[in-house]
Write a protein that holds these residues in place. Structure first.
Motif, PDB file in Angstrom:
ATOM      1  N   LEU A 177       7.426  17.997 -21.276  1.00 21.06           N
ATOM      2  CA  LEU A 177       8.027  19.293 -20.966  1.00 21.06           C
ATOM      3  C   LEU A 177       6.964  20.359 -20.713  1.00 21.06           C
ATOM      4  CD1 LEU A 177      11.153  19.668 -23.293  1.00 21.06           C
ATOM      5  CD2 LEU A 177      10.855  18.353 -21.178  1.00 21.06           C
ATOM      6  N   GLY A 178       5.775  20.146 -21.246  1.00 22.80           N
ATOM      7  CA  GLY A 178       4.711  21.117 -21.076  1.00 22.80           C
ATOM      8  C   GLY A 178       4.168  21.208 -19.664  1.00 22.80           C
ATOM      9  N   TYR A 179       4.556  20.286 -18.787  1.00 23.99           N
ATOM     10  CA  TYR A 179       4.066  20.322 -17.409  1.00 23.99           C
ATOM     11  C   TYR A 179       4.823  21.326 -16.538  1.00 23.99           C
ATOM     12  CZ  TYR A 179       0.974  16.358 -18.053  1.00 23.99           C
ATOM     13  OH  TYR A 179      -0.048  15.556 -18.473  1.00 23.99           O
ATOM     14  N   TYR A 180       5.944  21.830 -17.015  1.00 21.48           N
ATOM     15  CA  TYR A 180       6.686  22.818 -16.244  1.00 21.48           C
ATOM     16  C   TYR A 180       5.909  24.135 -16.248  1.00 21.48           C
ATOM     17  CZ  TYR A 180      10.740  25.350 -14.461  1.00 21.48           C
ATOM     18  OH  TYR A 180      11.601  26.093 -13.693  1.00 21.48           O
ATOM     19  N   PRO A 181       5.834  24.875 -15.150  1.00 24.63           N
ATOM     20  CA  PRO A 181       6.629  24.756 -13.926  1.00 24.63           C
ATOM     21  C   PRO A 181       6.045  23.846 -12.844  1.00 24.63           C
ATOM     22  CG  PRO A 181       5.394  26.786 -13.864  1.00 24.63           C
ATOM     23  CD  PRO A 181       5.086  26.154 -15.198  1.00 24.63           C
ATOM     24  N   ARG A 182       4.873  23.233 -13.084  1.00 29.18           N
ATOM     25  CA  ARG A 182       4.339  22.321 -12.066  1.00 29.18           C
ATOM     26  C   ARG A 182       5.283  21.149 -11.846  1.00 29.18           C
ATOM     27  NH1 ARG A 182      -1.261  19.827 -13.099  1.00 29.18           N
ATOM     28  NH2 ARG A 182      -0.551  19.861 -15.251  1.00 29.18           N
ATOM     29  N   VAL A 183       5.752  20.551 -12.951  1.00 32.34           N
ATOM     30  CA  VAL A 183       6.603  19.365 -12.885  1.00 32.34           C
ATOM     31  C   VAL A 183       7.833  19.598 -13.756  1.00 32.34           C
ATOM     32  CG1 VAL A 183       6.756  16.874 -13.270  1.00 32.34           C
ATOM     33  CG2 VAL A 183       4.562  17.898 -12.596  1.00 32.34           C
ATOM     34  N   ALA A 184       9.012  19.582 -13.144  1.00 32.29           N
ATOM     35  CA  ALA A 184      10.259  19.679 -13.896  1.00 32.29           C
ATOM     36  C   ALA A 184      10.606  18.317 -14.489  1.00 32.29           C
ATOM     37  CB  ALA A 184      11.384  20.163 -12.986  1.00 32.29           C
ATOM     38  N   THR A 185      11.371  18.326 -15.562  1.00 28.19           N
ATOM     39  CA  THR A 185      11.837  17.090 -16.194  1.00 28.19           C
ATOM     40  C   THR A 185      13.315  16.904 -15.902  1.00 28.19           C
ATOM     41  OG1 THR A 185      10.210  17.209 -17.977  1.00 28.19           O
ATOM     42  CG2 THR A 185      12.176  15.875 -18.381  1.00 28.19           C
ATOM     43  N   MET A 186      13.670  15.757 -15.343  1.00 29.33           N
ATOM     44  CA  MET A 186      15.062  15.431 -15.069  1.00 29.33           C
ATOM     45  C   MET A 186      15.516  14.417 -16.117  1.00 29.33           C
ATOM     46  SD  MET A 186      16.641  14.621 -11.309  1.00 29.33           S
ATOM     47  CE  MET A 186      16.095  16.236 -10.751  1.00 29.33           C
ATOM     48  N   ALA A 187      16.511  14.778 -16.903  1.00 28.98           N
ATOM     49  CA  ALA A 187      16.928  13.980 -18.055  1.00 28.98           C
ATOM     50  C   ALA A 187      18.091  13.070 -17.688  1.00 28.98           C
ATOM     51  CB  ALA A 187      17.330  14.897 -19.203  1.00 28.98           C
ATOM     52  N   TYR A 188      17.827  11.748 -17.681  1.00 33.08           N
ATOM     53  CA  TYR A 188      18.945  10.817 -17.483  1.00 33.08           C
ATOM     54  C   TYR A 188      19.481  10.359 -18.830  1.00 33.08           C
ATOM     55  CZ  TYR A 188      15.757   6.680 -17.900  1.00 33.08           C
ATOM     56  OH  TYR A 188      14.855   5.723 -18.305  1.00 33.08           O
ATOM     57  N   SER A 189      20.717   9.844 -18.824  1.00 33.52           N
ATOM     58  CA  SER A 189      21.435   9.462 -20.050  1.00 33.52           C
ATOM     59  C   SER A 189      21.440  10.621 -21.050  1.00 33.52           C
ATOM     60  CB  SER A 189      20.819   8.215 -20.685  1.00 33.52           C
ATOM     61  OG  SER A 189      20.817   7.126 -19.796  1.00 33.52           O
ATOM     62  N   PRO A 190      21.808  11.830 -20.635  1.00 39.83           N
ATOM     63  CA  PRO A 190      21.596  13.011 -21.486  1.00 39.83           C
ATOM     64  C   PRO A 190      22.512  13.115 -22.697  1.00 39.83           C
ATOM     65  CG  PRO A 190      22.778  13.627 -19.509  1.00 39.83           C
ATOM     66  CD  PRO A 190      22.364  12.186 -19.314  1.00 39.83           C
ATOM     67  N   VAL A 191      23.573  12.308 -22.779  1.00 41.40           N
ATOM     68  CA  VAL A 191      24.427  12.317 -23.973  1.00 41.40           C
ATOM     69  C   VAL A 191      24.523  10.913 -24.580  1.00 41.40           C
ATOM     70  CG1 VAL A 191      25.748  14.345 -23.276  1.00 41.40           C
ATOM     71  CG2 VAL A 191      26.535  12.078 -22.576  1.00 41.40           C
ATOM     72  N   LYS A 192      23.541  10.088 -24.289  1.00 41.40           N
ATOM     73  CA  LYS A 192      23.555   8.695 -24.734  1.00 41.40           C
ATOM     74  C   LYS A 192      23.649   8.587 -26.261  1.00 41.40           C
ATOM     75  CE  LYS A 192      20.773   4.455 -24.412  1.00 41.40           C
ATOM     76  NZ  LYS A 192      19.512   3.881 -23.846  1.00 41.40           N
ATOM     77  N   GLY A 193      24.526   7.707 -26.708  1.00 42.87           N
ATOM     78  CA  GLY A 193      24.616   7.364 -28.123  1.00 42.87           C
ATOM     79  C   GLY A 193      25.384   8.328 -28.992  1.00 42.87           C
ATOM     80  N   LEU A 194      25.779   9.476 -28.480  1.00 45.20           N
ATOM     81  CA  LEU A 194      26.384  10.489 -29.337  1.00 45.20           C
ATOM     82  C   LEU A 194      27.784  10.105 -29.802  1.00 45.20           C
ATOM     83  CD1 LEU A 194      25.161  13.773 -27.627  1.00 45.20           C
ATOM     84  CD2 LEU A 194      24.123  12.481 -29.504  1.00 45.20           C
ATOM     85  N   THR A 195      28.555   9.437 -28.952  1.00 50.18           N
ATOM     86  CA  THR A 195      29.907   9.053 -29.367  1.00 50.18           C
ATOM     87  C   THR A 195      29.897   7.915 -30.372  1.00 50.18           C
ATOM     88  OG1 THR A 195      30.120   7.529 -27.480  1.00 50.18           O
ATOM     89  CG2 THR A 195      30.924   9.798 -27.170  1.00 50.18           C
ATOM     90  N   ALA A 196      28.773   7.220 -30.493  1.00 50.30           N
ATOM     91  CA  ALA A 196      28.676   6.099 -31.435  1.00 50.30           C
ATOM     92  C   ALA A 196      28.106   6.508 -32.787  1.00 50.30           C
ATOM     93  CB  ALA A 196      27.807   4.989 -30.824  1.00 50.30           C
ATOM     94  N   LEU A 197      27.814   7.787 -32.985  1.00 47.90           N
ATOM     95  CA  LEU A 197      27.284   8.224 -34.271  1.00 47.90           C
ATOM     96  C   LEU A 197      28.293   7.987 -35.388  1.00 47.90           C
ATOM     97  CD1 LEU A 197      25.678  11.654 -33.263  1.00 47.90           C
ATOM     98  CD2 LEU A 197      24.468   9.535 -33.814  1.00 47.90           C
ATOM     99  N   ALA A 198      27.804   7.578 -36.534  1.00 50.29           N
ATOM    100  CA  ALA A 198      28.679   7.367 -37.693  1.00 50.29           C
ATOM    101  C   ALA A 198      29.314   8.693 -38.112  1.00 50.29           C
ATOM    102  CB  ALA A 198      27.878   6.778 -38.850  1.00 50.29           C
ATOM    103  N   PRO A 199      30.526   8.638 -38.679  1.00 54.48           N
ATOM    104  CA  PRO A 199      31.209   9.887 -39.076  1.00 54.48           C
ATOM    105  C   PRO A 199      30.394  10.751 -40.027  1.00 54.48           C
ATOM    106  CG  PRO A 199      32.734   8.044 -39.119  1.00 54.48           C
ATOM    107  CD  PRO A 199      31.379   7.456 -38.884  1.00 54.48           C
ATOM    108  N   ASP A 200      29.554  10.115 -40.857  1.00 55.34           N
ATOM    109  CA  ASP A 200      28.778  10.887 -41.824  1.00 55.34           C
ATOM    110  C   ASP A 200      27.379  11.243 -41.322  1.00 55.34           C
ATOM    111  OD1 ASP A 200      27.815   8.322 -41.842  1.00 55.34           O
ATOM    112  OD2 ASP A 200      27.648   8.156 -44.027  1.00 55.34           O
ATOM    113  N   HIS A 201      27.081  10.942 -40.047  1.00 48.80           N
ATOM    114  CA  HIS A 201      25.776  11.314 -39.487  1.00 48.80           C
ATOM    115  C   HIS A 201      25.705  12.837 -39.407  1.00 48.80           C
ATOM    116  CE1 HIS A 201      22.498  11.879 -36.632  1.00 48.80           C
ATOM    117  NE2 HIS A 201      22.182  10.603 -36.743  1.00 48.80           N
ATOM    118  N   PRO A 202      24.633  13.441 -39.924  1.00 45.39           N
ATOM    119  CA  PRO A 202      24.561  14.913 -39.888  1.00 45.39           C
ATOM    120  C   PRO A 202      24.636  15.479 -38.484  1.00 45.39           C
ATOM    121  CG  PRO A 202      22.441  13.934 -40.513  1.00 45.39           C
ATOM    122  CD  PRO A 202      23.459  12.833 -40.574  1.00 45.39           C
ATOM    123  N   GLY A 203      24.111  14.750 -37.503  1.00 42.49           N
ATOM    124  CA  GLY A 203      24.177  15.232 -36.130  1.00 42.49           C
ATOM    125  C   GLY A 203      25.597  15.286 -35.608  1.00 42.49           C
ATOM    126  N   ARG A 204      26.392  14.296 -35.952  1.00 43.13           N
ATOM    127  CA  ARG A 204      27.794  14.299 -35.522  1.00 43.13           C
ATOM    128  C   ARG A 204      28.517  15.509 -36.099  1.00 43.13           C
ATOM    129  NH1 ARG A 204      31.081   9.767 -33.900  1.00 43.13           N
ATOM    130  NH2 ARG A 204      33.278  10.357 -33.855  1.00 43.13           N
TER     131      ARG A 204
END
Length: 279
Positions: A177-204
Protein backbone atom coordinates in the motif's frame (compact mmCIF):
# COMPACT_ATOMS: atom_id res chain seq x y z
CA UNK A 1 -18.19 8.61 -4.12
CA UNK A 2 -14.73 7.34 -3.14
CA UNK A 3 -12.26 7.49 -6.03
CA UNK A 4 -8.72 6.22 -6.57
CA UNK A 5 -6.19 7.74 -8.94
CA UNK A 6 -4.49 5.55 -11.54
CA UNK A 7 -1.84 7.69 -13.20
CA UNK A 8 -3.96 10.72 -12.39
CA UNK A 9 -7.19 9.18 -13.71
CA UNK A 10 -9.97 8.88 -11.14
CA UNK A 11 -11.76 5.51 -10.97
CA UNK A 12 -14.39 4.29 -8.50
CA UNK A 13 -12.91 2.52 -5.46
CA UNK A 14 -15.44 -0.30 -5.88
CA UNK A 15 -15.55 -2.13 -9.19
CA UNK A 16 -17.10 -5.33 -10.50
CA UNK A 17 -15.29 -8.66 -10.66
CA UNK A 18 -16.11 -11.33 -13.25
CA UNK A 19 -14.47 -14.50 -11.90
CA UNK A 20 -16.75 -17.49 -12.77
CA UNK A 21 -18.78 -15.48 -15.28
CA UNK A 22 -19.11 -16.77 -18.83
CA UNK A 23 -19.11 -20.49 -18.08
CA UNK A 24 -22.78 -21.26 -18.66
CA UNK A 25 -24.69 -19.93 -21.71
CA UNK A 26 -27.93 -20.25 -19.74
CA UNK A 27 -26.79 -17.60 -17.23
CA UNK A 28 -25.20 -15.23 -19.73
CA UNK A 29 -28.17 -12.89 -19.98
CA UNK A 30 -28.37 -12.55 -16.19
CA UNK A 31 -24.62 -11.89 -16.00
CA UNK A 32 -24.82 -9.18 -18.67
CA UNK A 33 -27.79 -7.60 -16.90
CA UNK A 34 -25.91 -7.64 -13.58
CA UNK A 35 -22.91 -5.84 -15.05
CA UNK A 36 -25.17 -3.30 -16.73
CA UNK A 37 -27.01 -2.71 -13.46
CA UNK A 38 -23.71 -2.19 -11.65
CA UNK A 39 -22.56 0.29 -14.28
CA UNK A 40 -25.81 2.22 -13.84
CA UNK A 41 -25.07 2.36 -10.09
CA UNK A 42 -21.64 3.90 -10.73
CA UNK A 43 -19.56 0.71 -10.56
CA UNK A 44 -17.94 1.50 -13.89
CA UNK A 45 -14.64 -0.33 -13.32
CA UNK A 46 -14.91 -3.95 -14.48
CA UNK A 47 -12.18 -6.52 -13.93
CA UNK A 48 -11.83 -9.60 -16.12
CA UNK A 49 -9.13 -11.88 -17.57
CA UNK A 50 -8.46 -14.16 -20.51
CA UNK A 51 -8.33 -17.08 -18.05
CA UNK A 52 -11.88 -16.59 -16.76
CA UNK A 53 -14.00 -19.19 -18.58
CA UNK A 54 -11.31 -19.32 -21.32
CA UNK A 55 -12.29 -15.86 -22.49
CA UNK A 56 -15.99 -16.31 -21.80
CA UNK A 57 -16.01 -13.65 -19.10
CA UNK A 58 -14.46 -11.15 -21.50
CA UNK A 59 -17.26 -11.89 -23.98
CA UNK A 60 -19.85 -11.23 -21.27
CA UNK A 61 -18.14 -7.95 -20.43
CA UNK A 62 -18.00 -7.01 -24.11
CA UNK A 63 -21.73 -7.53 -24.46
CA UNK A 64 -22.49 -5.64 -21.26
CA UNK A 65 -20.52 -2.52 -22.24
CA UNK A 66 -21.33 -2.47 -25.93
CA UNK A 67 -23.31 0.78 -25.84
CA UNK A 68 -21.53 2.38 -22.86
CA UNK A 69 -17.94 1.61 -23.80
CA UNK A 70 -16.69 5.16 -23.33
CA UNK A 71 -18.00 5.40 -19.76
CA UNK A 72 -16.39 2.26 -18.34
CA UNK A 73 -12.87 1.34 -17.22
CA UNK A 74 -12.06 -2.23 -18.32
CA UNK A 75 -9.26 -4.24 -16.71
CA UNK A 76 -8.03 -7.52 -18.17
CA UNK A 77 -5.08 -9.81 -17.56
CA UNK A 78 -2.73 -12.03 -19.56
CA UNK A 79 -2.12 -15.55 -18.24
CA UNK A 80 1.56 -16.33 -17.42
CA UNK A 81 1.69 -19.13 -20.01
CA UNK A 82 1.27 -16.41 -22.65
CA UNK A 83 3.82 -14.04 -21.12
CA UNK A 84 6.47 -14.08 -23.85
CA UNK A 85 6.87 -10.78 -25.72
CA UNK A 86 4.89 -11.97 -28.76
CA UNK A 87 2.53 -13.99 -26.58
CA UNK A 88 1.43 -10.96 -24.57
CA UNK A 89 0.63 -8.92 -27.67
CA UNK A 90 -1.23 -11.83 -29.27
CA UNK A 91 -3.21 -12.50 -26.10
CA UNK A 92 -4.10 -8.83 -25.82
CA UNK A 93 -5.42 -8.76 -29.37
CA UNK A 94 -7.59 -11.80 -28.61
CA UNK A 95 -8.87 -10.05 -25.49
CA UNK A 96 -9.74 -6.94 -27.50
CA UNK A 97 -11.58 -9.06 -30.05
CA UNK A 98 -13.67 -10.67 -27.30
CA UNK A 99 -14.37 -7.31 -25.68
CA UNK A 100 -15.16 -5.66 -29.00
CA UNK A 101 -12.95 -2.69 -28.13
CA UNK A 102 -9.85 -1.14 -29.74
CA UNK A 103 -8.09 -0.87 -26.38
CA UNK A 104 -8.30 -1.99 -22.76
CA UNK A 105 -8.03 0.60 -20.01
CA UNK A 106 -5.68 -1.46 -17.86
CA UNK A 107 -3.77 -4.62 -18.83
CA UNK A 108 -2.04 -6.75 -16.20
CA UNK A 109 0.24 -9.77 -16.00
CA UNK A 110 -2.02 -12.13 -14.04
CA UNK A 111 0.75 -13.88 -12.08
CA UNK A 112 4.54 -13.89 -12.23
CA UNK A 113 5.56 -16.38 -14.92
CA UNK A 114 7.97 -19.25 -14.39
CA UNK A 115 8.21 -19.76 -18.16
CA UNK A 116 9.31 -16.37 -19.52
CA UNK A 117 11.74 -13.64 -18.42
CA UNK A 118 9.94 -10.82 -16.66
CA UNK A 119 11.73 -8.23 -18.77
CA UNK A 120 10.23 -9.68 -21.97
CA UNK A 121 6.72 -9.61 -20.52
CA UNK A 122 7.09 -6.05 -19.29
CA UNK A 123 8.56 -4.86 -22.57
CA UNK A 124 5.46 -6.23 -24.30
CA UNK A 125 3.19 -4.40 -21.85
CA UNK A 126 5.10 -1.16 -22.48
CA UNK A 127 4.73 -1.74 -26.23
CA UNK A 128 0.99 -2.27 -25.80
CA UNK A 129 0.73 1.02 -23.94
CA UNK A 130 2.85 2.87 -26.51
CA UNK A 131 0.66 1.52 -29.34
CA UNK A 132 -2.55 2.57 -27.58
CA UNK A 133 -3.77 -1.00 -27.06
CA UNK A 134 -3.66 -0.54 -23.26
CA UNK A 135 -4.06 2.87 -21.66
CA UNK A 136 -2.42 1.73 -18.42
CA UNK A 137 -0.38 -1.36 -17.53
CA UNK A 138 0.34 -3.26 -14.35
CA UNK A 139 0.92 -6.56 -12.62
CA UNK A 140 -0.90 -8.91 -10.29
CA UNK A 141 0.23 -11.02 -7.34
CA UNK A 142 3.60 -9.24 -7.14
CA UNK A 143 5.30 -8.94 -3.74
CA UNK A 144 7.11 -5.69 -3.06
CA UNK A 145 10.59 -6.79 -4.15
CA UNK A 146 9.32 -8.03 -7.51
CA UNK A 147 7.19 -4.91 -7.92
CA UNK A 148 10.36 -2.85 -7.42
CA UNK A 149 12.00 -4.79 -10.25
CA UNK A 150 8.98 -4.25 -12.50
CA UNK A 151 9.01 -0.52 -11.84
CA UNK A 152 12.70 -0.32 -12.65
CA UNK A 153 12.35 -2.38 -15.84
CA UNK A 154 9.50 -0.18 -17.12
CA UNK A 155 10.85 3.18 -15.93
CA UNK A 156 7.88 3.50 -13.59
CA UNK A 157 5.14 2.58 -16.07
CA UNK A 158 3.49 0.06 -13.73
CA UNK A 159 0.40 1.74 -12.25
CA UNK A 160 -1.50 -1.11 -10.51
CA UNK A 161 -0.72 -4.27 -8.56
CA UNK A 162 -3.74 -6.56 -8.14
CA UNK A 163 -3.51 -8.82 -5.07
CA UNK A 164 -5.71 -10.74 -2.66
CA UNK A 165 -6.60 -8.33 0.13
CA UNK A 166 -9.37 -8.47 2.72
CA UNK A 167 -9.87 -8.45 6.48
CA UNK A 168 -8.59 -12.01 6.80
CA UNK A 169 -5.55 -11.39 4.58
CA UNK A 170 -3.88 -8.05 5.30
CA UNK A 171 -0.43 -8.78 3.86
CA UNK A 172 -0.83 -6.00 1.28
CA UNK A 173 -0.59 -3.47 4.09
CA UNK A 174 2.94 -4.55 5.05
CA UNK A 175 4.62 -2.86 2.06
CA UNK A 176 2.43 -2.73 -1.04
CA UNK A 177 0.00 0.00 0.00
CA UNK A 178 2.97 2.29 0.53
CA UNK A 179 3.58 2.48 -3.23
CA UNK A 180 0.53 4.69 -3.78
CA UNK A 181 0.17 7.08 -5.58
CA UNK A 182 2.76 5.57 -7.96
CA UNK A 183 1.06 2.16 -7.85
CA UNK A 184 -2.56 1.60 -6.78
CA UNK A 185 -3.58 -1.68 -5.15
CA UNK A 186 -6.53 -3.57 -6.62
CA UNK A 187 -8.00 -5.96 -4.05
CA UNK A 188 -9.48 -9.21 -5.34
CA UNK A 189 -11.60 -11.52 -3.16
CA UNK A 190 -12.29 -8.48 -0.93
CA UNK A 191 -14.86 -10.20 1.33
CA UNK A 192 -13.36 -13.70 1.22
CA UNK A 193 -14.04 -15.93 4.21
CA UNK A 194 -16.26 -13.52 6.12
CA UNK A 195 -19.49 -15.51 5.82
CA UNK A 196 -17.70 -18.60 7.15
CA UNK A 197 -16.56 -16.97 10.40
CA UNK A 198 -17.65 -18.81 13.53
CA UNK A 199 -20.51 -17.15 15.46
CA UNK A 200 -18.17 -16.40 18.36
CA UNK A 201 -15.38 -14.94 16.19
CA UNK A 202 -14.77 -11.38 17.41
CA UNK A 203 -14.60 -10.14 13.83
CA UNK A 204 -18.03 -11.52 13.03
CA UNK A 205 -19.44 -9.76 16.05
CA UNK A 206 -17.83 -6.42 15.15
CA UNK A 207 -19.00 -6.63 11.54
CA UNK A 208 -22.54 -7.45 12.63
CA UNK A 209 -22.60 -4.60 15.16
CA UNK A 210 -21.39 -2.07 12.60
CA UNK A 211 -23.77 -3.40 9.97
CA UNK A 212 -26.67 -2.87 12.34
CA UNK A 213 -25.42 0.59 13.30
CA UNK A 214 -25.24 1.78 9.69
CA UNK A 215 -28.12 -0.37 8.40
CA UNK A 216 -25.96 -2.07 5.78
CA UNK A 217 -24.63 -5.59 5.28
CA UNK A 218 -21.43 -6.90 6.92
CA UNK A 219 -19.93 -7.12 3.42
CA UNK A 220 -20.58 -3.40 2.92
CA UNK A 221 -18.75 -2.67 6.16
CA UNK A 222 -15.80 -4.85 5.11
CA UNK A 223 -15.57 -3.11 1.74
CA UNK A 224 -15.79 0.33 3.32
CA UNK A 225 -12.92 -0.60 5.67
CA UNK A 226 -10.86 -1.77 2.70
CA UNK A 227 -11.28 1.29 0.50
CA UNK A 228 -10.63 3.63 3.42
CA UNK A 229 -6.97 2.73 2.81
CA UNK A 230 -5.50 5.20 0.28
CA UNK A 231 -5.06 3.83 -3.22
CA UNK A 232 -7.17 0.68 -2.80
CA UNK A 233 -9.77 -0.42 -5.35
CA UNK A 234 -11.91 -3.46 -4.42
CA UNK A 235 -13.41 -5.68 -7.12
CA UNK A 236 -16.13 -7.88 -5.58
CA UNK A 237 -18.11 -10.13 -7.89
CA UNK A 238 -21.90 -9.97 -7.68
CA UNK A 239 -24.74 -11.12 -9.90
CA UNK A 240 -27.73 -10.49 -7.65
CA UNK A 241 -28.92 -6.89 -7.55
CA UNK A 242 -29.09 -6.77 -3.75
CA UNK A 243 -25.40 -7.70 -3.59
CA UNK A 244 -24.52 -5.05 -6.17
CA UNK A 245 -26.46 -2.49 -4.13
CA UNK A 246 -24.60 -3.58 -0.98
CA UNK A 247 -21.26 -3.20 -2.76
CA UNK A 248 -22.15 0.25 -4.03
CA UNK A 249 -23.14 1.49 -0.58
CA UNK A 250 -19.54 1.00 0.53
CA UNK A 251 -18.57 3.94 -1.69
CA UNK A 252 -20.56 6.27 0.56
CA UNK A 253 -20.07 4.66 3.96
CA UNK A 254 -17.48 6.46 6.09
CA UNK A 255 -16.38 4.44 9.09
CA UNK A 256 -15.20 6.32 12.17
CA UNK A 257 -11.70 5.89 13.57
CA UNK A 258 -13.26 3.88 16.40
CA UNK A 259 -15.01 1.61 13.88
CA UNK A 260 -11.74 1.00 12.03
CA UNK A 261 -9.87 0.39 15.27
CA UNK A 262 -12.43 -2.22 16.30
CA UNK A 263 -12.04 -4.03 12.97
CA UNK A 264 -8.25 -3.79 13.16
CA UNK A 265 -8.30 -5.39 16.60
CA UNK A 266 -10.66 -8.17 15.52
CA UNK A 267 -8.70 -8.87 12.32
CA UNK A 268 -5.04 -8.22 13.23
CA UNK A 269 -2.54 -7.11 10.61
CA UNK A 270 0.50 -9.25 9.84
CA UNK A 271 4.13 -8.26 9.49
CA UNK A 272 4.81 -10.00 6.18
CA UNK A 273 4.52 -9.39 2.45
CA UNK A 274 2.44 -11.50 0.08
CA UNK A 275 4.30 -14.67 -1.01
CA UNK A 276 6.00 -14.93 -4.38
CA UNK A 277 4.18 -17.50 -6.49
CA UNK A 278 5.03 -18.03 -10.15
CA UNK A 279 2.77 -19.98 -12.52
Amino acid sequence: MTKVLIEGEAVPAIGQGTWRLGHDPKTRSAEVDALRYGIAQGLTLIDTAEMYADGGAEQVVGEAVRDVSETVFIVSKVWPNHASYDGVLHALQQTLNRLGRPYVDLYLLHWPSRHYPLVDTLNALVTAKRQGLARHIGVSNFPADLLEQALAMTEGAISVNQVEYHLLNRRAEHRLLGYYPRVATMAYSPVKGLTALAPDHPGRQVLQRLAETYQVTPATVALAWLIAHPGVVAIPKAVRREHIDANRRALELTLTSADRAALDAAFPAVNEDIPLEAL
